[in-house]
Design a protein around this motif. Structure first.
Motif, short mmCIF file in Angstrom:
data_model
loop_
_atom_site.label_atom_id
_atom_site.label_comp_id
_atom_site.label_asym_id
_atom_site.label_seq_id
_atom_site.Cartn_x
_atom_site.Cartn_y
_atom_site.Cartn_z
N GLY A 293 3.11 6.07 -2.35
CA GLY A 293 4.27 6.13 -2.89
C GLY A 293 4.63 6.85 -4.46
N ALA A 294 4.54 5.96 -5.33
CA ALA A 294 4.48 5.87 -6.54
C ALA A 294 3.66 6.41 -7.56
N ASP B 111 0.78 -0.88 0.05
CA ASP B 111 0.14 -0.29 -0.25
C ASP B 111 0.62 1.79 0.27
N ALA B 112 2.08 1.41 0.97
CA ALA B 112 3.02 1.73 0.77
C ALA B 112 3.50 2.73 -0.67
N LEU B 113 3.75 1.51 -0.63
CA LEU B 113 5.00 1.61 -2.13
C LEU B 113 3.56 1.92 -3.42
N SER C 139 1.53 11.33 -10.23
CA SER C 139 0.77 12.88 -10.17
C SER C 139 1.25 14.15 -10.21
N LEU C 140 2.93 13.55 -9.51
CA LEU C 140 3.67 15.50 -9.09
C LEU C 140 4.18 15.23 -10.33
N SER C 141 4.71 13.86 -11.54
CA SER C 141 5.26 14.52 -12.38
C SER C 141 4.11 15.02 -13.74
N CYS C 142 2.97 14.32 -13.54
CA CYS C 142 1.89 15.79 -14.85
C CYS C 142 1.44 16.51 -14.48
N MET D 12 -2.80 11.16 -3.00
CA MET D 12 -2.08 9.52 -2.75
C MET D 12 -1.08 10.01 -1.93
N ILE D 13 -0.91 11.39 -0.78
CA ILE D 13 0.53 11.80 -0.35
C ILE D 13 -0.38 11.36 1.11
N LEU D 14 -2.07 11.40 1.24
CA LEU D 14 -2.19 11.21 2.48
C LEU D 14 -2.34 9.85 2.72
N SER D 15 -2.95 8.77 1.10
CA SER D 15 -2.13 7.58 1.74
C SER D 15 -1.20 6.85 2.13
N PHE D 16 -0.43 7.56 1.35
CA PHE D 16 1.01 7.12 1.58
C PHE D 16 1.24 7.34 3.23
N SER D 17 1.14 8.19 3.96
CA SER D 17 1.73 8.86 5.15
C SER D 17 1.19 8.19 6.07
N ALA D 18 -0.27 7.38 5.97
CA ALA D 18 -1.32 6.74 6.67
C ALA D 18 -0.26 5.42 6.59
#
Length: 384
Positions: A345-346, A340-342, A351-354, A371-377
């Motif tokens: 984060g990916a 989930d973290a991977l 999204s940042l690239s876009c 995605m940032i919120l989900s990655f942090s969780a």
């Protein structure tokens, strides 16, 4: 600051003892290999080069081109006549009645062009490849690709007195991503960019370009605006060919491309002395192989390379999207929290690239935050 793109076009003659090639030679282009035998100026202001390649000969043309913007030149009376002309692909008489019906209640030329834009976007459907080239076939089937949309817009504008051209070019990324659109001319405002096919796709198939390197606009904005990430090969379809095209009396029906329902043999015939279009070349074979030719044998090959930021983020996009998808699949079989973290984060990096590339900013802005919120969780779960 405008972005600059480097374009590299190559062609190797593997199909004929002698092959004639017509190509618009961009300003300050570098030409390697066989050089043009003749160069003339077109009504568009462009330089048309003519090259003869013997079998095995190769030509390479490289040039830098800024991201697309419509021309700023005032239209001379001679040029106005040229951009109001009747052509095979864009015949005015076939569309005049409908164009007058759409525009008779409007006085302003720009609003006339806008009415034509809305009609084409709403009443026709994008399909690739088309069954036949040209307006006549497009009117019958109401299905076509960017070429047919552009030919019809040019014909309708010209039929009500609005100068228009079909711009032939490519999306400004990768290899051979051909595209065609329009410009129309309004006194007091100048050349206005119009892209009916992209408007149609964005209206009817909004997810079609979602994962591509093409930034997109809301469909109505394609009248008067483009996203800019495209390059131009030639500023109109059906450019007259100099030296004159020697027609083949009995053409072999290989690479027959129907135009308005009639067979047209690419590389053996012309449209009343003109090329159908230059994308970026048109060829003339003195010996015709008894087989259909490949796209690169007909058109050559081109590649567009953008600024470092665009090129770098393009690779990051592809890599992070692939990592994200693999991580989603693996999460069903292994430690779900880690994957989930991977994958979050990916997809955050994707999204940042876009966003850095200015592609679908609102959509990817929201996705980036999620995605940032989900990655942090997910990281918190791993740590705890």
């Amino acid at each position: 600051m405008k972005k600059a793109f480097y374009v590299r076009f190559t062609y190797t003659n593997t199909i004929s003892d002698n092959l004639g090639i017509w190509m618009v030679i961009p300003y300050e282009a570098g030409i390697r290999g066989v050089q043009p035998e003749q160069v003339c100026r077109l009504e568009t202001g462009e330089e048309l080069g003519y090259v003869v390649l013997e079998e095995g000969d190769r030509m390479e043309v490289g040039w830098t081109q800024e991201e697309y913007e419509p021309r700023q030149q005032l239209l001379t009376e001679e040029a106005r006549t040229f951009y109001l002309r009747d052509t095979t692909l864009s015949p005015k008489e076939k569309v005049r009645e409908k164009a007058l019906e759409l525009t008779d209640h409007v006085a302003d030329p720009k609003e006339k062009a806008r009415a034509i834009f809305f009609h084409i976007v709403e009443d026709y459907r994008y399909v690739y490849p088309p069954q036949s080239r040209g307006v006549v076939s497009f009117l019958e089937t109401q299905k076509g690709d960017c070429g047919e949309f552009s030919f019809l817009f040019a014909a309708m504008c010209r039929s009500v007195g609005i100068p228009a051209c079909t711009v032939v070019g490519s999306w400004a990324y990768g290899k051979m991503n051909a595209h065609v659109w329009n410009e129309c001319y309004v006194d007091g405002e100048g050349w206005i960019p119009v892209d009916t096919s992209m408007a149609n796709v964005q209206k009817r198939q909004p997810l079609r370009f979602f994962s591509s390197d093409v930034p997109t606009l809301y469909w109505k904005k394609y009248f008067g605006q483009t996203e800019g990430r495209r390059i131009v090969f030639s500023l109109d379809a059906e450019p007259p060919l100099v030296p004159s095209y020697e027609e083949v009396e009995d053409p072999l029906y290989v690479n027959a491309m129907p135009i308005n329902g009639q067979s047209f043999c690419w590389g053996q015939q012309s449209l009343d002395g003109a090329a159908p279009y230059l994308q970026p070349i048109y060829i003339k074979m003195d010996h015709v192989p008894e087989r259909d030719l490949s796209v690169t044998e007909l058109l050559g090959s081109w590649k567009v390379k953008g600024p470092a930021l665009l090129e770098g983020t393009s690779y990051i996009k592809k890599a992070t999207f692939f990592i994200g998808i693999i991580s989603v699949v693996l999460s069903f079989f292994m430690d779900r929290v880690v994957f989930d973290a991977l994958f979050t984060g990916a997809f955050a990096f994707y999204s940042l690239s876009c966003l850095l590339r200015k592609e679908r900013v609102m959509v990817f802005g929201i996705l980036f935050i999620l995605m940032i919120l989900s990655f942090s969780a997910a990281v918190d779960k791993i740590v705890s």
